[in-house]
Design an enzyme around this catalytic site. Sequence first.
Site, PDB file in Angstrom:
ATOM      1  CG  LEU A   1     -18.198  90.208  74.376  1.00  0.00           C
ATOM      2  CD1 LEU A   1     -19.662  90.439  74.273  1.00  0.00           C
ATOM      3  CD2 LEU A   1     -17.652  91.309  74.765  1.00  0.00           C
TER       4      LEU A   1
ATOM      5  CG  ASP B   1      -4.713  80.658  71.400  1.00  0.00           C
ATOM      6  OD1 ASP B   1      -4.819  81.622  70.884  1.00  0.00           O
ATOM      7  OD2 ASP B   1      -3.957  80.239  72.266  1.00  0.00           O
TER       8      ASP B   1
ATOM      9  CD  GLU C   1       2.225  84.325  72.150  1.00  0.00           C
ATOM     10  OE1 GLU C   1       1.871  84.692  73.277  1.00  0.00           O
ATOM     11  OE2 GLU C   1       2.121  83.241  71.585  1.00  0.00           O
TER      12      GLU C   1
HETATM   13  O1  RIB Z   1      -3.324  81.859  74.249  1.00  0.00           O
HETATM   14  C1  RIB Z   1      -2.663  80.956  75.407  1.00  0.00           C
HETATM   15  C2  RIB Z   1      -1.140  80.935  75.033  1.00  0.00           C
HETATM   16  O2  RIB Z   1      -0.325  82.126  75.219  1.00  0.00           O
HETATM   17  C3  RIB Z   1      -0.205  79.878  75.832  1.00  0.00           C
HETATM   18  O3  RIB Z   1      -0.321  78.684  75.111  1.00  0.00           O
HETATM   19  C4  RIB Z   1       1.060  80.438  75.611  1.00  0.00           C
HETATM   20  O4  RIB Z   1       2.073  79.795  75.139  1.00  0.00           O
HETATM   21  C5  RIB Z   1       0.799  81.926  75.293  1.00  0.00           C
HETATM   22  O5  RIB Z   1       1.416  81.992  73.843  1.00  0.00           O
END
Ligand code: RIB
Length: 301
Positions: A221, A252, A140
């Site tokens: 998965l 995450d 990102e």
């Molecule tokens: O992976 C989840 C995240 O993806 C969210 O918190 C959002 O901000 C995006 O970046």
Amino acid sequence: MADVFVVGSINQDFVLKVERRPEPGETVTDAALSTHNGGKGANQAAAVALLGASVAFLGRVGDDDLGEPLLNALREKGVETAFTKEASDAQTGAAFITVTPDGENAIVVAPGANRRLTPEDVDAAADGIREARVLVAQMEIPAESVLRAAEIADAAETRVVLNLAPPRDVPTALLERLNPLVVNEHEAAFLLGRKVEGEEGARSVAQGLLALGPRSLVITLGAEGALVADGETVTRVPAPQVEVVDTTGAGDAFVGALAARLALGDPLPDAVAYAARAGAAAVTKEGAQGALPTPEIVAAL
Ligand code: RIB
């Protein structure tokens, strides 16, 4: 010195719980709005901190009202944020997320200040990267900044973990430094240009993904757990079955837990087993950072 250095995004999440998503041109109403701290990089850094490893975060927020509270929330969890600065004339990243009753999410991100993190900014944080045991990045932020961080880490024998989320084209020079590359089925499909579904699909593409250059590979998965491949073996690691409330941030939680356990000395398969439990825990609550588990929660699964 931090065990883990995370370079990545930080976003304000605007979450809409909806019965169903609108079709193009349609309006749906009766959504419930909530705001959460998010951004894949910030979520992963928070996951590391909550699971007991020390962590520093390099990112960019905007010069608006959203950035500082997001950084404060990270600090409260124990994340070192001194490397993270405000970008002038920029909005803090924002994510617009719909969550349906089955817990599935769909996300649109306005990256704002996240796009302002340059390779020079990464150079300015080079000592922090070199001193860490593990570098973690996602996609990102600009790809050239991720590459610079990986180059610095690799030269210092800091282990590089890349979560290719969202999927983007990346150079071989980056892929070759990864140990592991972490992808889900969609991201694996993006890299190889073919559909990947379930454990069998993931097994059939593991060697093809390794041939792109990473030193090791993890394919997540979802409820089925994950595959770990190191060139010699491909092993499936199961995930505990849980009630799904909101899948946002589960990846995450997985990546943060993986990085924390690698930094604390676990071999890759053990770290993936732990990460699969952390990812499962994260789907049982709403939101991204607010759903991240503690070691006690992971241990209870
Ligand atoms: O992976 C989840 C995240 O993806 C969210 O918190 C959002 O901000 C995006 O970046």
